[in-house]
Write a protein that holds these residues in place. Structure first.
Motif, mmCIF file in Angstrom:
data_model
loop_
_atom_site.group_PDB
_atom_site.id
_atom_site.type_symbol
_atom_site.label_atom_id
_atom_site.label_comp_id
_atom_site.label_asym_id
_atom_site.label_seq_id
_atom_site.Cartn_x
_atom_site.Cartn_y
_atom_site.Cartn_z
ATOM 1 N N ALA A 1 -27.499 -42.838 49.860
ATOM 2 C CA ALA A 1 -28.536 -42.465 50.817
ATOM 3 C C ALA A 1 -29.402 -43.670 51.191
ATOM 4 O O ALA A 1 -29.732 -43.878 52.364
ATOM 5 C CB ALA A 1 -29.403 -41.354 50.236
ATOM 6 N N ILE B 1 -25.592 -40.258 44.724
ATOM 7 C CA ILE B 1 -26.040 -39.701 46.001
ATOM 8 C C ILE B 1 -27.224 -40.493 46.542
ATOM 9 O O ILE B 1 -27.268 -40.855 47.727
ATOM 10 C CB ILE B 1 -26.407 -38.211 45.838
ATOM 11 C CG1 ILE B 1 -25.149 -37.366 45.635
ATOM 12 C CG2 ILE B 1 -27.197 -37.704 47.050
ATOM 13 C CD1 ILE B 1 -25.426 -35.902 45.325
ATOM 14 N N TRP B 2 -28.181 -40.803 45.673
ATOM 15 C CA TRP B 2 -29.367 -41.539 46.117
ATOM 16 C C TRP B 2 -29.033 -42.977 46.495
ATOM 17 O O TRP B 2 -29.603 -43.534 47.448
ATOM 18 C CB TRP B 2 -30.442 -41.504 45.037
ATOM 19 C CG TRP B 2 -31.224 -40.219 45.062
ATOM 20 C CD1 TRP B 2 -31.032 -39.119 44.280
ATOM 21 C CD2 TRP B 2 -32.315 -39.895 45.930
ATOM 22 N NE1 TRP B 2 -31.931 -38.127 44.609
ATOM 23 C CE2 TRP B 2 -32.739 -38.580 45.615
ATOM 24 C CE3 TRP B 2 -32.972 -40.586 46.941
ATOM 25 C CZ2 TRP B 2 -33.787 -37.943 46.282
ATOM 26 C CZ3 TRP B 2 -34.034 -39.958 47.604
ATOM 27 C CH2 TRP B 2 -34.419 -38.662 47.284
ATOM 28 N N SER C 1 -36.023 -33.604 46.904
ATOM 29 C CA SER C 1 -35.850 -34.166 48.244
ATOM 30 C C SER C 1 -36.704 -33.423 49.262
ATOM 31 O O SER C 1 -37.346 -34.040 50.122
ATOM 32 C CB SER C 1 -34.367 -34.100 48.650
ATOM 33 O OG SER C 1 -33.551 -34.812 47.746
ATOM 34 N N SER D 1 -29.778 -36.828 50.561
ATOM 35 C CA SER D 1 -29.806 -36.306 49.199
ATOM 36 C C SER D 1 -29.776 -34.778 49.189
ATOM 37 O O SER D 1 -29.075 -34.167 48.371
ATOM 38 C CB SER D 1 -31.055 -36.809 48.482
ATOM 39 O OG SER D 1 -31.164 -36.241 47.200
ATOM 40 N N SER D 2 -30.507 -34.159 50.106
ATOM 41 C CA SER D 2 -30.562 -32.697 50.166
ATOM 42 C C SER D 2 -29.194 -32.095 50.456
ATOM 43 O O SER D 2 -28.701 -31.231 49.726
ATOM 44 C CB SER D 2 -31.563 -32.246 51.239
ATOM 45 O OG SER D 2 -32.877 -32.585 50.898
ATOM 46 N N THR E 1 -32.944 -40.809 53.913
ATOM 47 C CA THR E 1 -32.589 -40.817 52.497
ATOM 48 C C THR E 1 -32.727 -39.427 51.886
ATOM 49 O O THR E 1 -31.819 -38.934 51.192
ATOM 50 C CB THR E 1 -33.492 -41.802 51.737
ATOM 51 O OG1 THR E 1 -33.418 -43.085 52.353
ATOM 52 C CG2 THR E 1 -33.065 -41.915 50.284
ATOM 53 N N ASN F 1 -32.622 -31.661 42.282
ATOM 54 C CA ASN F 1 -32.547 -32.784 43.214
ATOM 55 C C ASN F 1 -32.846 -32.336 44.641
ATOM 56 O O ASN F 1 -33.547 -33.028 45.402
ATOM 57 C CB ASN F 1 -31.162 -33.426 43.144
ATOM 58 C CG ASN F 1 -31.115 -34.772 43.855
ATOM 59 O OD1 ASN F 1 -31.970 -35.634 43.635
ATOM 60 N ND2 ASN F 1 -30.137 -34.956 44.727
ATOM 61 N N ILE G 1 -25.880 -37.424 40.891
ATOM 62 C CA ILE G 1 -27.161 -37.422 41.614
ATOM 63 C C ILE G 1 -27.625 -38.849 41.887
ATOM 64 O O ILE G 1 -28.089 -39.169 42.998
ATOM 65 C CB ILE G 1 -28.224 -36.650 40.809
ATOM 66 C CG1 ILE G 1 -27.866 -35.161 40.767
ATOM 67 C CG2 ILE G 1 -29.611 -36.851 41.410
ATOM 68 C CD1 ILE G 1 -28.769 -34.332 39.866
ATOM 69 N N SER H 1 -26.532 -32.672 47.819
ATOM 70 C CA SER H 1 -26.759 -31.826 46.644
ATOM 71 C C SER H 1 -26.156 -30.449 46.879
ATOM 72 O O SER H 1 -25.532 -29.863 45.989
ATOM 73 C CB SER H 1 -28.259 -31.711 46.358
ATOM 74 O OG SER H 1 -28.799 -32.947 45.958
#
Length: 402
Positions: free
Chosen positions: A170, A166-167, A89, A130-131, A126, A85, A163, A134
């Motif tokens: 975001a 998270i998105w 990103s 995400s980065s 976004t 992930n 994951i 993660s």
């Protein structure tokens, strides 16, 4: 705030111009000011090479990381799913953000239309969210694996769910940037900016800006600082019993290597993005700095450093992790100077090779000491190979990512 946010912050209404490359309405009436940030051709070429390097290394490296993990069953661990992930990103940021913002920053003329204006103000936040989350998820997973090894770990399905969450968060966080994005024409240029309801510097813009800094920089870094501090105290500060087996020492060493690698990844990310956030915080208190002639070069340098964070992780993995190093050799085996050894093939193709090898080596040493009775020694040796203490399919949390 991410690569796109820097343009967001710099964009404002027609009365105020915090953007280092945008102009106020007063400037627009001044013929000489239209080329205020014009750069000579050689300077543009140098910056183009620098930014192209980011895109080339980031795309090549991160796509290779994704392939290494997804194409080899042994690499599909909880930590590595989050690394996939993270790599996705980073490669998305480099592909969809770096080039377009660099072109925009050269002369502050937006060539890509309203649709992409909205996207370029939306996607970087976004991807950055995400980065960094993660990385935070990896830190929490390492904490649970090392501090609480007997508690249940995330399953593959649960990891994918995290994951996905998270998105979703975001996208929700970045939505205001997309919703308020507009393009405005100031002869002879078009600018892409975020037109906040109460203008740039108002309550909406400042509240959002500070919320973004906290949520995608300060808070996750604090989580990682705490978790890795506790993990480090356990791995490096705890006393290892003198009678501990060599295998136990190898487990601890492997865990230390994983944690070291992730600390380097997090530290690199934090250092690359720190000047970027400081730049916009300073601009909040003194918007006049955006009108200085030198600010364009400062901006391009800070932007390059922030975007360069997308290309370092694959290099770090390759340098600090044997399995990723073997994976990169596999991926680039077509290069004449890259040699793939049998050990590299074993690293990716055989599950827990290291652990089984150490176990069998231990049994060989034990069997050689049983020479008082030749027949007994032979029988014991056979038994040791047939019944290893640690099975090949053992999924001990301490060794899963070693």
């Amino acid at each position: 705030m991410d690569a796109e946010s820097l343009i967001q912050h710099v964009q404002r209404d027609s009365a105020v111009t915090p953007d280092p490359f945008s102009e106020t309405t007063d400037w627009l009436n001044d013929e000489a000011s239209l080329n205020k940030f014009h750069q000579p051709g050689w300077q543009v070429v140098l910056w183009a090479i620098a930014y192209s390097l980011i895109i080339l290394v980031s795309v090549t490296g991160n796509v290779t990381v994704i392939w290494i993990i997804l194409a080899h069953r042994r690499m599909r661990t909880v930590t590595n799913y989050f690394l996939v992930n993270l790599a996705f990103s980073d490669v998305s940021m480099a592909t969809f953000n770096t080039f377009f913002n660099f072109v925009y920053a050269l002369h502050n003329d937006w060539y890509f239309g309203l649709g992409y204006c909205r996207f370029q103000n939306f996607f970087p936040i976004t991807a950055m969210f995400s980065s960094i989350y993660s990385m935070a998820a990896i830190a929490v997973d390492r904490y649970m694996a090392i501090i609480h090894p007997l508690k249940p770990r995330l399953s593959s399905t649960s990891t994918k769910g995290v994951i996905g969450l998270i998105w979703i968060v975001a996208v929700l966080l970045a939505f205001p940037q997309c919703y308020y994005s507009v393009t405005q024409f100031y002869y002879p240029r078009t600018v892409c900016l975020v037109d906040w309801p109460d203008d740039y510097g108002g309550t909406h813009q400042l509240s959002y800006q500070y919320a973004v800094i906290v949520l995608i920089y300060l808070l996750p870094l604090l989580v990682m600082l705490v978790t890795y501090s506790l993990v480090g105290r356990t791995l490096w500060g705890a006393h290892i019993p003198g009678e501990a087996s060599d295998h136990y020492h190898n487990q601890i060493t492997a865990k230390r290597k994983v944690v070291k690698m992730m600390i380097v990844v997090v530290s690199t990310f934090a250092l690359c993005w720190l000047p970027y956030h400081v730049y916009f915080i300073l601009g909040t208190f003194n918007a006049e700095i955006y009108k200085r002639r030198y600010i364009q070069q400062v901006y391009l340098s800070i932007f390059w450093l922030a975007m360069s964070s997308t290309m370092y992780n694959p290099i770090i993995y390759c340098c600090l992790n044997q399995r990723f190093r073997a994976g990169f050799r596999h991926a680039f085996a077509w290069c004449p100077f890259v040699k793939v050894s049998e050990e590299d093939r074993m690293e990716l193709q055989h599950t827990h090779t290291f652990r089984v090898t150490m176990t069998r080596s231990h049994h060989r040493e034990a069997s050689t000491r049983l020479e008082l009775d030749g027949h007994t020694a032979i029988e014991m040796k056979k038994m040791s190979f047939n019944k290893p203490n640690i099975k090949e399919n053992d999924n001990s949390p301490l060794e899963k990512d070693s």
